[in-house]
Design a protein around this motif. Sequence first.
Motif, PDB file in Angstrom:
ATOM      1  N   THR A   4       0.846  -1.191   0.000  1.00  0.00           N
ATOM      2  CA  THR A   4       0.000   0.000   0.000  1.00  0.00           C
ATOM      3  C   THR A   4       0.884   1.246   0.000  1.00  0.00           C
ATOM      4  O   THR A   4       2.076   1.171   0.329  1.00  0.00           O
ATOM      5  CB  THR A   4      -0.904   0.023   1.234  1.00  0.00           C
ATOM      6  N   PRO A   5       0.319   2.414  -0.359  1.00  0.00           N
ATOM      7  CA  PRO A   5       1.105   3.647  -0.276  1.00  0.00           C
ATOM      8  C   PRO A   5       1.679   3.893   1.116  1.00  0.00           C
ATOM      9  O   PRO A   5       2.802   4.382   1.257  1.00  0.00           O
ATOM     10  CB  PRO A   5       0.088   4.730  -0.667  1.00  0.00           C
ATOM     11  N   PHE A   6       0.921   3.525   2.167  1.00  0.00           N
ATOM     12  CA  PHE A   6       1.435   3.696   3.531  1.00  0.00           C
ATOM     13  C   PHE A   6       2.630   2.779   3.775  1.00  0.00           C
ATOM     14  O   PHE A   6       3.622   3.181   4.399  1.00  0.00           O
ATOM     15  CB  PHE A   6       0.344   3.418   4.561  1.00  0.00           C
ATOM     16  N   ASP A   7       2.543   1.520   3.291  1.00  0.00           N
ATOM     17  CA  ASP A   7       3.661   0.589   3.437  1.00  0.00           C
ATOM     18  C   ASP A   7       4.914   1.147   2.773  1.00  0.00           C
ATOM     19  O   ASP A   7       6.009   1.093   3.350  1.00  0.00           O
ATOM     20  CB  ASP A   7       3.324  -0.773   2.810  1.00  0.00           C
ATOM     21  N   ALA A   8       4.760   1.651   1.545  1.00  0.00           N
ATOM     22  CA  ALA A   8       5.906   2.203   0.807  1.00  0.00           C
ATOM     23  C   ALA A   8       6.513   3.387   1.559  1.00  0.00           C
ATOM     24  O   ALA A   8       7.733   3.493   1.703  1.00  0.00           O
ATOM     25  CB  ALA A   8       5.471   2.630  -0.593  1.00  0.00           C
ATOM     26  N   LEU A  12      10.339   3.569   3.224  1.00  0.00           N
ATOM     27  CA  LEU A  12      11.284   4.625   2.852  1.00  0.00           C
ATOM     28  C   LEU A  12      11.721   5.453   4.060  1.00  0.00           C
ATOM     29  O   LEU A  12      12.901   5.788   4.198  1.00  0.00           O
ATOM     30  CB  LEU A  12      10.665   5.526   1.785  1.00  0.00           C
ATOM     31  N   ILE A  13      10.777   5.778   4.942  1.00  0.00           N
ATOM     32  CA  ILE A  13      11.128   6.564   6.127  1.00  0.00           C
ATOM     33  C   ILE A  13      12.058   5.771   7.043  1.00  0.00           C
ATOM     34  O   ILE A  13      13.048   6.307   7.572  1.00  0.00           O
ATOM     35  CB  ILE A  13       9.856   6.987   6.893  1.00  0.00           C
ATOM     36  N   LEU A  66      10.000  -0.279  -6.362  1.00  0.00           N
ATOM     37  CA  LEU A  66      10.220   1.072  -6.866  1.00  0.00           C
ATOM     38  C   LEU A  66       9.183   1.443  -7.924  1.00  0.00           C
ATOM     39  O   LEU A  66       8.736   2.590  -7.997  1.00  0.00           O
ATOM     40  CB  LEU A  66      11.632   1.198  -7.447  1.00  0.00           C
ATOM     41  N   ARG A  67       8.802   0.471  -8.755  1.00  0.00           N
ATOM     42  CA  ARG A  67       7.768   0.751  -9.758  1.00  0.00           C
ATOM     43  C   ARG A  67       6.418   0.986  -9.095  1.00  0.00           C
ATOM     44  O   ARG A  67       5.596   1.779  -9.581  1.00  0.00           O
ATOM     45  CB  ARG A  67       7.687  -0.411 -10.755  1.00  0.00           C
ATOM     46  N   ALA A  68       6.183   0.288  -7.974  1.00  0.00           N
ATOM     47  CA  ALA A  68       4.929   0.493  -7.244  1.00  0.00           C
ATOM     48  C   ALA A  68       4.866   1.911  -6.675  1.00  0.00           C
ATOM     49  O   ALA A  68       3.790   2.505  -6.573  1.00  0.00           O
ATOM     50  CB  ALA A  68       4.801  -0.535  -6.123  1.00  0.00           C
TER      51      ALA A  68
END
Length: 421
Positions: A4-8, A12-13, A66-68
Amino acid sequence: MSITPFDAAAILIVLAALLGYINQRFIGLPPSVGLTVMGAVASLGVIGLDLLLPDVTVNADIVRFLRAIDFHATLMDGMLSFLLFAGALHVDWTAMKRGRLGVVTLSTVGVLMSTAIVAGGFLLITAAIGLPVPLVWCLVFGALISPTDPVAVMAVLKRTSVPPTLQATVAGESLYNDGVGVVLFSIILGTALGSQAFEPGRAVLLFAREAGGGLAMGLVLGWLAFVAMRSIDDYNVEVMISLAVVMGGYTLGRWLHISGPVAMATAGLLIGNHVVDKAMSDKTSEYLLKFWSIIDEILNAVLFLLIGLEVVAIPADPRLLLAGVAAIPLVMIARAVSVLVPLNALRPWLNLGPLAPTTLIWGGLRGGISVALALSLPEGPARSTSLAATYIIVLFSVIVQGGSIERVLRWKSSRADGADD
């Protein structure tokens, strides 16, 4: 399991915090350089692991991750509005106004000159290595690589001690030339794709609408923020107003097809100088500036980490690597010409001092914006060549130029002082 966007964002953080700690505790490189280096080294390590252990699919997993994320959408439609506003917020308008001729000329004429020089050189380079790229696609590459990246440039300026007018001029040029570069890139890309015929008159009108519209919208947004903030004294609400300016203004710019980057740079300059001084209490201005400073640092860390990690996307073709390495001196020559010619032409009206050429040329870093534009190119032979060259130039720019700019400027300053004696 899908990410999910939150997971990504969480991944990264966590990575940025971990690698940032390692750099701060044990290595001591400038943050932007350290995170890019460690991200690139980690990516190369994963590539090497895949070569040694073919059954391991870590490289493919990272590429999918990275593509996600979609670097182009994440930066151009998300992070960039925050980064440009936060950067402009700390630029001294009084000092920048003294160098306004340089800002306007370098961010327009300079970008056009650099685009043409890079396009001609890249046409020769790709033909020589057996990967010929048509001229129109070389112009696309020239447009995406010519603007200096305000995020990378400002990260460097924080560590240097150049005169205030020169520092504000460099910052102002980097804030506006990326907006000009994005508009120019869009115009040339439309021609390359055949979606619109190139007509000089139409191109000028489109450029004026996007850049001029962005400037006008930034002024309006800054003025509205000034009126709203002057009528209250509540730092929570005023910070939310600044967030509304950034997020709402950038979105509105996309809907109206005007330059969001130019709008955010203009709004940030107006709020950071006029609004902070005349419409806020000391307590509110302190909270506002600290809030945006933290946002700036966090997004910078994630951006430079992403640039390093994106190394895995470079195709493993020696000719592509050769094209990228050969393009490094080409881009540096183009930058030198596009800086020295305007500065010499403006000399009767503008004198930025002996450090100006070195600061503008060696400190003119390329960064995430160039990578994002390269990733937006459609599939085809020109995409692979342009993407590989962009990555290699950006890595050289952030790591070599960004890592040495302090020493280069100290050396140049000592030489200038010796000549004066």
